[in-house]
Each structure stands twice: as structure tokens, then as C-alpha cells.
Design a protein around this motif. Structure first.
Motif, PDB file in Angstrom:
ATOM      1  N   LEU A  21      12.561 -11.313 -12.547  1.00 34.26           N
ATOM      2  CA  LEU A  21      13.556 -10.605 -13.365  1.00 34.26           C
ATOM      3  C   LEU A  21      13.774 -11.321 -14.699  1.00 34.26           C
ATOM      4  O   LEU A  21      13.906 -10.673 -15.735  1.00 34.26           O
ATOM      5  CB  LEU A  21      14.868 -10.436 -12.608  1.00 34.26           C
ATOM      6  N   ALA A  22      13.754 -12.654 -14.686  1.00 34.49           N
ATOM      7  CA  ALA A  22      13.864 -13.399 -15.945  1.00 34.49           C
ATOM      8  C   ALA A  22      12.630 -13.178 -16.813  1.00 34.49           C
ATOM      9  O   ALA A  22      12.716 -13.199 -18.040  1.00 34.49           O
ATOM     10  CB  ALA A  22      14.055 -14.893 -15.666  1.00 34.49           C
ATOM     11  N   GLU A  23      11.506 -12.939 -16.176  1.00 31.55           N
ATOM     12  CA  GLU A  23      10.266 -12.700 -16.916  1.00 31.55           C
ATOM     13  C   GLU A  23      10.286 -11.374 -17.679  1.00 31.55           C
ATOM     14  O   GLU A  23       9.500 -11.187 -18.609  1.00 31.55           O
ATOM     15  CB  GLU A  23       9.051 -12.765 -15.996  1.00 31.55           C
ATOM     16  N   LEU A  24      11.186 -10.453 -17.292  1.00 29.57           N
ATOM     17  CA  LEU A  24      11.334  -9.231 -18.092  1.00 29.57           C
ATOM     18  C   LEU A  24      11.696  -9.595 -19.526  1.00 29.57           C
ATOM     19  O   LEU A  24      11.124  -9.063 -20.481  1.00 29.57           O
ATOM     20  CB  LEU A  24      12.424  -8.320 -17.504  1.00 29.57           C
ATOM     21  N   THR A  25      12.635 -10.513 -19.681  1.00 29.20           N
ATOM     22  CA  THR A  25      13.063 -10.944 -21.018  1.00 29.20           C
ATOM     23  C   THR A  25      12.022 -11.826 -21.676  1.00 29.20           C
ATOM     24  O   THR A  25      11.721 -11.669 -22.862  1.00 29.20           O
ATOM     25  CB  THR A  25      14.420 -11.673 -20.932  1.00 29.20           C
ATOM     26  N   ALA A  62       4.731   0.607 -23.813  1.00 27.72           N
ATOM     27  CA  ALA A  62       5.939   1.414 -23.624  1.00 27.72           C
ATOM     28  C   ALA A  62       5.664   2.612 -22.718  1.00 27.72           C
ATOM     29  O   ALA A  62       6.459   2.915 -21.815  1.00 27.72           O
ATOM     30  CB  ALA A  62       6.486   1.875 -24.979  1.00 27.72           C
ATOM     31  N   ASP A  63       4.547   3.298 -22.946  1.00 27.36           N
ATOM     32  CA  ASP A  63       4.214   4.461 -22.109  1.00 27.36           C
ATOM     33  C   ASP A  63       4.056   4.074 -20.646  1.00 27.36           C
ATOM     34  O   ASP A  63       4.588   4.732 -19.751  1.00 27.36           O
ATOM     35  CB  ASP A  63       2.902   5.096 -22.583  1.00 27.36           C
ATOM     36  N   THR A  64       3.316   3.006 -20.399  1.00 28.99           N
ATOM     37  CA  THR A  64       3.081   2.567 -19.027  1.00 28.99           C
ATOM     38  C   THR A  64       4.381   2.140 -18.367  1.00 28.99           C
ATOM     39  O   THR A  64       4.637   2.457 -17.198  1.00 28.99           O
ATOM     40  CB  THR A  64       2.054   1.416 -19.000  1.00 28.99           C
ATOM     41  N   GLU A  65       5.213   1.461 -19.121  1.00 27.05           N
ATOM     42  CA  GLU A  65       6.495   1.030 -18.571  1.00 27.05           C
ATOM     43  C   GLU A  65       7.356   2.229 -18.193  1.00 27.05           C
ATOM     44  O   GLU A  65       8.035   2.221 -17.165  1.00 27.05           O
ATOM     45  CB  GLU A  65       7.220   0.127 -19.576  1.00 27.05           C
ATOM     46  N   VAL A 112      12.747   0.742 -24.395  1.00 30.72           N
ATOM     47  CA  VAL A 112      12.159   0.966 -23.075  1.00 30.72           C
ATOM     48  C   VAL A 112      12.392  -0.257 -22.197  1.00 30.72           C
ATOM     49  O   VAL A 112      12.780  -0.138 -21.026  1.00 30.72           O
ATOM     50  CB  VAL A 112      10.660   1.320 -23.185  1.00 30.72           C
ATOM     51  N   ARG A 113      12.196  -1.454 -22.748  1.00 26.64           N
ATOM     52  CA  ARG A 113      12.406  -2.676 -21.968  1.00 26.64           C
ATOM     53  C   ARG A 113      13.873  -2.825 -21.580  1.00 26.64           C
ATOM     54  O   ARG A 113      14.182  -3.239 -20.454  1.00 26.64           O
ATOM     55  CB  ARG A 113      11.911  -3.898 -22.743  1.00 26.64           C
ATOM     56  N   ALA A 114      14.784  -2.509 -22.477  1.00 27.07           N
ATOM     57  CA  ALA A 114      16.211  -2.582 -22.138  1.00 27.07           C
ATOM     58  C   ALA A 114      16.513  -1.664 -20.958  1.00 27.07           C
ATOM     59  O   ALA A 114      17.268  -2.030 -20.044  1.00 27.07           O
ATOM     60  CB  ALA A 114      17.060  -2.211 -23.350  1.00 27.07           C
ATOM     61  N   LEU A 119      17.704  -0.941 -15.130  1.00 25.42           N
ATOM     62  CA  LEU A 119      17.267  -0.309 -13.884  1.00 25.42           C
ATOM     63  C   LEU A 119      17.015  -1.348 -12.799  1.00 25.42           C
ATOM     64  O   LEU A 119      17.506  -1.231 -11.677  1.00 25.42           O
ATOM     65  CB  LEU A 119      15.997   0.512 -14.147  1.00 25.42           C
ATOM     66  N   LEU A 120      16.272  -2.387 -13.124  1.00 25.12           N
ATOM     67  CA  LEU A 120      15.883  -3.369 -12.110  1.00 25.12           C
ATOM     68  C   LEU A 120      16.974  -4.378 -11.786  1.00 25.12           C
ATOM     69  O   LEU A 120      17.137  -4.765 -10.629  1.00 25.12           O
ATOM     70  CB  LEU A 120      14.608  -4.086 -12.554  1.00 25.12           C
ATOM     71  N   GLU A 121      17.713  -4.810 -12.782  1.00 28.27           N
ATOM     72  CA  GLU A 121      18.734  -5.834 -12.546  1.00 28.27           C
ATOM     73  C   GLU A 121      19.940  -5.307 -11.776  1.00 28.27           C
ATOM     74  O   GLU A 121      20.671  -6.086 -11.172  1.00 28.27           O
ATOM     75  CB  GLU A 121      19.176  -6.453 -13.873  1.00 28.27           C
ATOM     76  N   THR A 122      20.139  -4.010 -11.776  1.00 28.98           N
ATOM     77  CA  THR A 122      21.290  -3.432 -11.066  1.00 28.98           C
ATOM     78  C   THR A 122      20.912  -2.847  -9.710  1.00 28.98           C
ATOM     79  O   THR A 122      21.769  -2.332  -9.004  1.00 28.98           O
ATOM     80  CB  THR A 122      21.972  -2.345 -11.921  1.00 28.98           C
ATOM     81  N   MET A 123      19.676  -2.954  -9.343  1.00 31.55           N
ATOM     82  CA  MET A 123      19.199  -2.403  -8.084  1.00 31.55           C
ATOM     83  C   MET A 123      19.484  -3.382  -6.944  1.00 31.55           C
ATOM     84  O   MET A 123      19.262  -4.579  -7.092  1.00 31.55           O
ATOM     85  CB  MET A 123      17.700  -2.149  -8.210  1.00 31.55           C
ATOM     86  N   ASN A 124      19.968  -2.871  -5.835  1.00 29.45           N
ATOM     87  CA  ASN A 124      20.222  -3.782  -4.721  1.00 29.45           C
ATOM     88  C   ASN A 124      18.925  -4.122  -3.995  1.00 29.45           C
ATOM     89  O   ASN A 124      17.899  -3.475  -4.180  1.00 29.45           O
ATOM     90  CB  ASN A 124      21.308  -3.240  -3.773  1.00 29.45           C
ATOM     91  N   SER A 125      18.986  -5.169  -3.189  1.00 29.21           N
ATOM     92  CA  SER A 125      17.770  -5.699  -2.565  1.00 29.21           C
ATOM     93  C   SER A 125      17.106  -4.700  -1.627  1.00 29.21           C
ATOM     94  O   SER A 125      15.876  -4.684  -1.517  1.00 29.21           O
ATOM     95  CB  SER A 125      18.054  -7.009  -1.837  1.00 29.21           C
ATOM     96  N   SER A 126      17.879  -3.844  -0.973  1.00 33.32           N
ATOM     97  CA  SER A 126      17.239  -2.880  -0.073  1.00 33.32           C
ATOM     98  C   SER A 126      16.466  -1.834  -0.868  1.00 33.32           C
ATOM     99  O   SER A 126      15.380  -1.416  -0.449  1.00 33.32           O
ATOM    100  CB  SER A 126      18.259  -2.218   0.855  1.00 33.32           C
ATOM    101  N   ALA A 127      16.985  -1.421  -2.014  1.00 34.42           N
ATOM    102  CA  ALA A 127      16.256  -0.453  -2.846  1.00 34.42           C
ATOM    103  C   ALA A 127      14.970  -1.063  -3.385  1.00 34.42           C
ATOM    104  O   ALA A 127      13.950  -0.371  -3.496  1.00 34.42           O
ATOM    105  CB  ALA A 127      17.138   0.031  -3.992  1.00 34.42           C
TER     106      ALA A 127
END
Length: 170
Positions: A21-25, A62-65, A112-114, A119-127
């Protein structure tokens, strides 16, 4: 290991740390660092006949993301349908990246990255552990999130090796 697993592993191996998740930034910062130092003219460079320009590579990221974001959202929410694959070259051929300003492409990439981060940082572990079928292959939400990063680093490496180093821009 299946061919599909080998294919995605080459991207996952690009992620330099376990804190994906840190690697996103970090991957975003590296990408923006490269593109913010290019001139408009440099951004139109392709290292060989038939290869994408630097603008084309940035829009491809951006498109792939965006495609990966949709898969993440769908699978996190329990989608059971087999989501289609996409032809990156076909997308690039219809992107008109070279007709746009470098500034607009950089801004789009940032937005797109934001969106991916939220999306990913707010997702819970089960999702994150949910799986779905994309292009005929089962894959988890977390793995797709990691693919965003690994795919980005893959292209940053290509940019450094085949574009910038050949022109002495590094």
C-alpha cells in the motif's frame, strides 16, 4: 505454477517492499518525477519504430490502472461474472495520447492513482481476499492491487532503460 501465475509474478516481483500500500505512493512519486522532468518534445519520443511514445506509456499506465480498479471494485463487491480481458495495444492505438499535452496526461495519472489509493486503502481485509475471474483466470482483489504497483514499476524500469538512458536524460 501456471503460465498465468508466471505472467503476473513478473509484475509482483517488481514491488520493492512488502508494504504494497505504501508502494502506491512511492511508485506514483517515481513516475511523476520522471514525467515532470520531460519537455513536451521529449514526451513524444519512442525508442524504436512501432513502440509507444513516453506519452503513450503514461496513458497506458492510467488506462490499465482503471481496468484494474474496476476489477478490484467488482470482486470486492462479490461479482461472479468473468470479466473480460483487454488488449493493451488496441487501447493504446485508440488513446490519442500524442495529441494531448504532457501536463494533461500527468494530471490524469495523478487522479487515477488517487482513486486507486482511496479504493484500496479503505478496503477491509476480507474484501481484499475476495476473488473473481478476469480474462478466464481467478485472481484476488489484493493481487490486483499489487499488480497496479508492479505494472507501474515494470514500465518505469522500461522508461529508464530504453528511453531515458539511451538519450542521456537520466
Amino acid at each position: 505454477m501456471t503460465d498465468f501465475q508466471k505472467y503476473i509474478q513478473r509484475y509482483l516481483d517488481q514491488i520493492p517492499s512488502k508494504d504494497w500500500l505504501a508502494e502506491l505512493t512511492k511508485s506514483e512519486d517515481k513516475t511523476i518525477g520522471i514525467f515532470s522532468n520531460l519537455t513536451e518534445e521529449q514526451s513524444k519520443f519512442a525508442y524504436d519504430e512501432g513502440k509507444w511514445t513516453l506519452k503513450g506509456v503514461l496513458l497506458h499506465l492510467a488506462d490499465t490502472e482503471r481496468v484494474f480498479q474496476y476489477r478490484i471494485l467488482a470482486f470486492a463487491r462479490g461479482e461472479k461474472a468473468n470479466l473480460p480481458g483487454f488488449d493493451e495495444n488496441e487501447y493504446a492505438d485508440h488513446s490519442h495520447a500524442n495529441e494531448r499535452s504532457l501536463e494533461s496526461l500527468v494530471e490524469e495519472y495523478k487522479l487515477v492513482r488517487a482513486s486507486s489509493k482511496i479504493l484500496l486503502e479503505t478496503m477491509n481485509s476480507s474484501a481484499l481476499q475476495n476473488t473473481g475471474i478476469a480474462n478466464g483466470h481467478e485472481i484476488s482483489v489484493e493481487t490486483i492491487g499489487k499488480l497496479i504497483i508492479g505494472h507501474n514499476y515494470h514500465h518505469v524500469n522500461i522508461i529508464e532503460e530504453r528511453y531515458l538512458s539511451k538519450l542521456g536524460w537520466m
